[in-house]
Enzyme design. Structure first.
Site, PDB file in Angstrom:
ATOM      1  N   GLU A   1      25.520  15.771  45.653  1.00 50.79           N
ATOM      2  CA  GLU A   1      24.487  15.325  45.155  1.00 50.79           C
ATOM      3  C   GLU A   1      24.217  15.144  43.591  1.00 50.79           C
ATOM      4  O   GLU A   1      23.554  14.319  43.209  1.00 50.79           O
ATOM      5  CB  GLU A   1      23.083  15.874  45.765  1.00 50.79           C
ATOM      6  CG  GLU A   1      23.040  15.502  47.378  1.00 50.79           C
ATOM      7  CD  GLU A   1      23.930  16.191  48.360  1.00 50.79           C
ATOM      8  OE1 GLU A   1      24.097  15.927  49.282  1.00 50.79           O
ATOM      9  OE2 GLU A   1      24.584  17.241  47.698  1.00 50.79           O
TER      10      GLU A   1
ATOM     11  N   HIS B   1      16.937  20.551  57.087  1.00 43.33           N
ATOM     12  CA  HIS B   1      16.753  19.143  57.806  1.00 43.33           C
ATOM     13  C   HIS B   1      15.252  18.701  57.857  1.00 43.33           C
ATOM     14  O   HIS B   1      15.092  17.779  58.238  1.00 43.33           O
ATOM     15  CB  HIS B   1      17.802  18.995  58.784  1.00 43.33           C
ATOM     16  CG  HIS B   1      19.118  19.244  58.567  1.00 43.33           C
ATOM     17  ND1 HIS B   1      19.748  20.255  58.132  1.00 43.33           N
ATOM     18  CD2 HIS B   1      20.014  18.271  58.672  1.00 43.33           C
ATOM     19  CE1 HIS B   1      21.199  19.884  58.113  1.00 43.33           C
ATOM     20  NE2 HIS B   1      21.396  18.710  58.629  1.00 43.33           N
TER      21      HIS B   1
END
Length: 327
Positions: free
Chosen positions: A63, A132
């Site tokens: 990322e 998540h």
């Protein structure tokens, strides 16, 4: 003029991304598995085949590298759109976002713009594991130099993603993943309101309910239940988390005299804290009760079986409404 179409929020995002890529060949997509697969939520489905691997780019699982590369591309005149696969995966890119992306335009005294969009699926209600189902919006709203927005309807998703892409400032685009499959009407002919405008969703007279993203649906559910008990709730969708469009909120609070803010994120030093403080400062003499907040608990997101306890629901919102009315 295009007739309105009914589609889920995920397809509205896909259509908005496609429209932006058609509009300018400087728009490109970057992210993990967003190419032939179309992303884990299929938001970029079909775009790789249509626009090719040079504009819809599968990246490594890195990322920080995704956002760092996007910053370089923006310096070169591109408008990169980065997908962070899940909310909790954004943290490896946090330094790039907060120390570089948010600061470069100011550092260059406005001589260099940063038209980068970072798409982050966020929030709960999907029965997933840790990292998540988080709601990290406060980290980004706290950071000067970033615009932060979150659509709650397919129509907003379609238009807001395009507005974000063609903004010359970096935009954190928070997508309520639990609403990806919620259908709604999308007007393909004209945008409803600007990117940074709050929206009055439901009129009422007794209490103002304010929230963003998936929480707007919960607020509407609470408003319907409250109506059955003779309580009229006005509902406002924040839409833009930074900057905040306070005018519709303040107008409503000055009319109802009471306000409840609801969010999935933990409550301590959160976006809800800021909005409650600001409304109290600006509408103090109109308030009949303190501004109340409903939020996730100040604890790490729990295992999936406990998410229903952790996340605010209509009953918790109604409990706050009852407290506000009791003053």
């Amino acid at each position: 003029m295009n007739a309105p179409q009914t589609m889920p929020l995920s397809k509205a995002l896909n259509a908005g991304l496609r429209k932006a890529m058609e509009r300018s060949d400087r728009v490109l997509m970057m992210g993990e598995d967003i190419g032939p697969l179309g992303g884990v939520f299929r938001i970029t489905e079909g775009l790789h085949a249509e626009f090719g691997p040079n504009r819809v780019i599968d990246t490594p699982l890195a990322e920080s590298g995704i956002v760092g590369t996007a910053i370089g591309l923006a310096m070169g005149g591109f408008r990169p759109v980065c997908e962070i696969q899940f909310d909790g995966f954004v943290y490896p890119a946090f330094d790039q976002i907060t120390s570089q992306l948010a600061k470069i335009t100011n550092r260059m005294q406005g001589a260099l713009s940063m038209p980068v969009v970072i798409r982050i699926p966020y929030g709960g209600h999907i029965g997933a594991i840790e990292h998540h189902q988080e709601s990290p919006e406060a980290y980004f709203t706290h950071t000067a130099g970033l615009r932060v927005v979150s659509p709650s309807t397919p129509n907003d998703a379609y238009w807001m993603i395009q507005d974000a892409i063609f903004s010359d400032d970096p935009v954190i685009f928070l997508e309520p993943k639990s609403k990806y499959w919620q259908k709604g009407e999308v007007d393909l002919s004209s945008p409803p309101i600007g990117l940074h405008k709050s929206r009055l969703v439901r009129r009422g007279t007794d209490v103002t309910l304010v929230g963003h993203g998936a929480m707007v649906t919960t607020l509407l559910q609470a408003a319907v239940l409250a109506e059955a008990e003779g309580v009229s709730c006005e509902v406002i969708d924040l839409r833009s988390l930074s900057p905040v469009d306070y005018a519709p909120i303040l107008d409503s609070v000055r009319s109802t005299g009471r306000m409840v803010y609801a969010q999935e994120a933990p409550g301590f030093t959160s976006l809800g804290s800021e909005i409650a403080a600001t409304v109290t400062e600006r509408a103090f003499y109109s308030l009949e009760a303190p501004v109340l907040r409903v939020s996730g608990f100040d604890a790490p997101f729990p295992p999936a079986k406990l998410e229903g306890t952790y996340l605010p629901d209509a009953d918790r919102v109604l409990e706050a409404v009852d407290r506000a009315l009791a003053y």
